[in-house]
Scaffold this active site. Structure first.
Site, PDB file in Angstrom:
ATOM      1  N   ASP A  67       0.713  -1.181  -0.069  1.00 36.06           N
ATOM      2  CA  ASP A  67      -0.020  -0.072  -0.041  1.00 36.06           C
ATOM      3  C   ASP A  67       0.803   1.266   0.198  1.00 36.06           C
ATOM      4  O   ASP A  67       2.159   1.262   0.183  1.00 36.06           O
ATOM      5  CB  ASP A  67      -0.804   0.129   1.181  1.00 36.06           C
ATOM      6  CG  ASP A  67      -0.286  -0.548   2.523  1.00 36.06           C
ATOM      7  OD1 ASP A  67       0.847  -0.356   2.500  1.00 36.06           O
ATOM      8  OD2 ASP A  67      -1.011  -0.824   3.298  1.00 36.06           O
ATOM      9  N   ASN A 136      -9.364  -1.934  12.365  1.00 29.52           N
ATOM     10  CA  ASN A 136     -10.829  -2.196  12.014  1.00 29.52           C
ATOM     11  C   ASN A 136     -10.780  -3.265  11.056  1.00 29.52           C
ATOM     12  O   ASN A 136     -11.696  -3.563  10.313  1.00 29.52           O
ATOM     13  CB  ASN A 136     -11.110  -0.865  11.146  1.00 29.52           C
ATOM     14  CG  ASN A 136     -10.214  -0.596  10.236  1.00 29.52           C
ATOM     15  OD1 ASN A 136      -9.283  -1.112   9.980  1.00 29.52           O
ATOM     16  ND2 ASN A 136     -10.489   0.521   9.486  1.00 29.52           N
ATOM     17  N   HIS A 138      -8.622  -3.938   8.534  1.00 30.23           N
ATOM     18  CA  HIS A 138      -8.332  -3.810   7.241  1.00 30.23           C
ATOM     19  C   HIS A 138      -7.002  -4.488   6.937  1.00 30.23           C
ATOM     20  O   HIS A 138      -6.248  -4.900   7.811  1.00 30.23           O
ATOM     21  CB  HIS A 138      -7.928  -2.082   6.815  1.00 30.23           C
ATOM     22  CG  HIS A 138      -6.744  -1.507   7.635  1.00 30.23           C
ATOM     23  ND1 HIS A 138      -6.622  -0.294   8.028  1.00 30.23           N
ATOM     24  CD2 HIS A 138      -5.691  -2.086   7.959  1.00 30.23           C
ATOM     25  CE1 HIS A 138      -5.519  -0.094   8.602  1.00 30.23           C
ATOM     26  NE2 HIS A 138      -4.661  -1.031   8.531  1.00 30.23           N
ATOM     27  N   GLU A 143     -10.279  -0.740   3.381  1.00 31.72           N
ATOM     28  CA  GLU A 143     -11.106  -0.449   4.347  1.00 31.72           C
ATOM     29  C   GLU A 143     -12.409  -0.992   4.487  1.00 31.72           C
ATOM     30  O   GLU A 143     -12.798  -1.257   3.392  1.00 31.72           O
ATOM     31  CB  GLU A 143     -10.766   0.840   4.360  1.00 31.72           C
ATOM     32  CG  GLU A 143      -9.637   1.638   4.483  1.00 31.72           C
ATOM     33  CD  GLU A 143      -9.117   1.817   5.973  1.00 31.72           C
ATOM     34  OE1 GLU A 143      -9.136   0.913   6.574  1.00 31.72           O
ATOM     35  OE2 GLU A 143      -8.864   3.058   6.415  1.00 31.72           O
TER      36      GLU A 143
END
Ligand code: F6R
Length: 240
Positions: A67, A136, A138, A143
């Protein structure tokens, strides 16, 4: 899913390095996706030590970036490419030319994402994807809510991710709000996935990842459906 729970972070790092070293020994030009973030850094340090001792050869490895922040050039200290280069690519002695990078510039981003997915496909998929677990759920910057078939693309970071990334760069005000991530589809198709998780603050999301409902709201829960997944957690993170 194979679960490995270690006593502490150091043991996690040794176990993770062993798994990565085995993949490299079996296939010297393995296509490996490597996360940044804090958790895998101990693994990379151990691999670098092995290389320095002449016990590991990563010169033929093919490395894929997981990423990147959009708008953050490689010379910026927050560049995730830069972080990966400093912590993994250079210490392991893999030529930078063997790294398949993600775009950082908004210009031509969509075409660059398609080229990245094409490169993953040409490589026959990732031999190994090393992933950390977001607060969360991810994976990379996939996401929530996230489609299991989502390709490599740009996304807006959630508040939870901006908060968790703040510790890397000295505050939320220094965290970019847009990023590009290797697609969930590309991650899910990896021949082997190593998910590394450390610390009590990851316990709840790890529980949802391994035994919660499979849902776009917890992208990591899709790993329950992926082929060869090793969850490597230290005892603090393990939801016992
Ligand atoms: C980093 C990345 C993120 C992190 C995750 C966990 O390249 O893609 O998904 O792996 O946020 O970060 P740490 O390991 O810092 O807890």
């Amino acid at each position: 899913m194979k679960l490995i729970v270690t006593d502490d972070y150091e043991a996690l790092s040794l176990a993770g390095a062993e798994i990565m070293a085995e993949v490299m020994a079996a296939k010297s030009d393995a296509a490996v996706l490597v996360a940044t973030g804090d958790t895998p850094m101990g693994i990379y340090r151990e691999l670098a030590a092995r290389r320095a001792q002449g016990r590991l050869d990563a010169s033929r490895l093919r490395i894929f970036q997981l990423d990147e922040y959009v708008g953050v050039p490689p010379q910026d200290e927050r560049s995730l490419y830069g972080w990966m280069a400093r912590s993994f690519v250079h210490p392991l002695g893999t030529p930078e030319a063997s790294v398949v990078r993600l775009p950082w510039s908004a210009n031509g981003l969509e075409a660059s994402c398609r080229a990245y997915d094409q490169a993953v496909q040409s490589a026959g998929g990732f031999d190994l994807a090393v992933l950390g677990l977001g607060p969360n759920g991810h994976l990379g910057f996939n996401e929530p809510p996230c489609d299991a078939h989502a390709p490599t693309r740009a996304i807006d970071l959630t508040e939870a991710s901006i908060e968790s990334n703040a510790s890397y760069w000295g505050g939320t005000h220094r965290v970019p709000h847009r990023a590009v991530t290797a697609g969930m589809a590309q991650l899910m198709a990896a021949h082997e996935i190593l998910l590394v998780v450390s610390g009590a603050h990851k316990r709840d999301i790890l529980r949802l990842t391994v035994s919660g409902p499979i849902t776009p709201d917890v992208p990591s829960s899709f790993l329950q459906q992926a082929a060869n997944v090793i969850v490597l957690a230290d005892r603090a993170a393990w939801p016992s």
